[in-house]
Design a protein around this motif. Structure first.
Motif, PDB file in Angstrom:
ATOM      1  N   ARG A  62      34.811  40.575  41.231  1.00 21.46           N
ATOM      2  CA  ARG A  62      35.279  41.111  39.755  1.00 21.46           C
ATOM      3  C   ARG A  62      34.638  42.448  40.341  1.00 21.46           C
ATOM      4  O   ARG A  62      34.359  43.150  40.724  1.00 21.46           O
ATOM      5  N   GLY A  63      35.927  43.546  39.510  1.00 18.96           N
ATOM      6  CA  GLY A  63      35.805  44.877  39.067  1.00 18.96           C
ATOM      7  C   GLY A  63      36.236  45.470  37.989  1.00 18.96           C
ATOM      8  O   GLY A  63      36.437  44.508  37.228  1.00 18.96           O
ATOM      9  N   ARG A  64      36.504  46.230  38.118  1.00 22.67           N
ATOM     10  CA  ARG A  64      37.877  47.087  36.529  1.00 22.67           C
ATOM     11  C   ARG A  64      38.117  47.915  37.271  1.00 22.67           C
ATOM     12  O   ARG A  64      38.495  48.668  38.453  1.00 22.67           O
ATOM     13  N   PRO A  82      38.492  44.390  32.616  1.00 19.46           N
ATOM     14  CA  PRO A  82      37.946  43.605  33.885  1.00 19.46           C
ATOM     15  C   PRO A  82      39.709  42.572  35.321  1.00 19.46           C
ATOM     16  O   PRO A  82      39.953  42.365  34.258  1.00 19.46           O
ATOM     17  N   VAL A  83      39.262  42.864  36.320  1.00 20.83           N
ATOM     18  CA  VAL A  83      39.517  41.810  36.532  1.00 20.83           C
ATOM     19  C   VAL A  83      38.974  40.964  37.985  1.00 20.83           C
ATOM     20  O   VAL A  83      37.441  41.470  37.958  1.00 20.83           O
ATOM     21  N   THR A  84      39.643  40.041  38.619  1.00 21.35           N
ATOM     22  CA  THR A  84      38.991  39.391  39.479  1.00 21.35           C
ATOM     23  C   THR A  84      39.510  39.373  41.341  1.00 21.35           C
ATOM     24  O   THR A  84      40.821  39.780  40.470  1.00 21.35           O
ATOM     25  N   ILE A  85      39.486  39.134  41.680  1.00 28.47           N
ATOM     26  CA  ILE A  85      39.894  39.358  43.132  1.00 28.47           C
ATOM     27  C   ILE A  85      40.175  37.812  43.531  1.00 28.47           C
ATOM     28  O   ILE A  85      39.949  36.801  42.764  1.00 28.47           O
ATOM     29  N   GLU A 137      39.183  38.820  29.753  1.00 26.83           N
ATOM     30  CA  GLU A 137      37.597  39.211  28.864  1.00 26.83           C
ATOM     31  C   GLU A 137      38.310  40.184  28.354  1.00 26.83           C
ATOM     32  O   GLU A 137      38.460  41.519  28.788  1.00 26.83           O
ATOM     33  N   GLU A 138      37.477  40.083  27.308  1.00 28.64           N
ATOM     34  CA  GLU A 138      38.034  41.675  26.116  1.00 28.64           C
ATOM     35  C   GLU A 138      36.738  42.499  26.921  1.00 28.64           C
ATOM     36  O   GLU A 138      35.602  42.486  27.699  1.00 28.64           O
TER      37      GLU A 138
END
Length: 143
Positions: free
Chosen positions: A65-67, A118-121, A139-140
């Motif tokens: 997870r990250g941004r 926000p992003v996910t791999i 997600e907000e």
């Protein structure tokens, strides 16, 4: 981007030092090299720590997870067989603000991308490799 266009994208060059990185996504888990001595995350994969020069480097799982730190949307056809716009992002992973990786963005609406999103791999299998891509989480932003 449809399946044929994804297949037209180039695959990364694999070295002995990066082989585990490209294979590790087969179980849905992103693994990044980390120095066993000073705990520095090392991306892209290297056999020696750039901070302490230790050769004690191993792969560790990360949350995935990250941004979005930065991104670009390509609307010009640079590759044969890839005509749809696509986005490439530099993503800051949650484990460390200095741990950043570059990946293609998988999203229905590229115009909604923004810094801090926000992003996910996720992974795409190609030629027996598991290519990390990032997808918005939906997600907000708390910002």
């Amino acid at each position: 981007m449809n399946r044929d266009q994804v297949a037209a994208l180039p695959v990364p060059a694999i070295s002995i030092d990066s082989l585990e990185f490209w294979k590790s996504g087969s179980d849905g888990q992103l693994r990044i090299t980390r120095c066993d001595d000073c705990q520095l995350w090392i991306y892209p994969p290297k056999p020696i720590c750039r901070r302490c020069r230790s050769q004690a480097v191993s792969y560790e799982p990360v949350q995935g997870r990250g941004r979005i730190f930065s991104y670009t949307i390509s609307r010009q056809q640079f590759l044969p067989g890839v005509s749809d716009p696509y986005a490439i992002a530099v993503v800051t992973l949650d484990e460390d603000p200095d741990l950043r990786m570059t990946a293609r963005v998988v999203a229905d609406d590229l115009t909604r991308l923004h810094i801090g999103m926000p992003v996910t791999i996720e992974f795409e299998e190609r030629n027996d490799m598991w290519i990390p891509v990032v997808a918005p989480t939906g997600e907000e932003d708390p910002q």
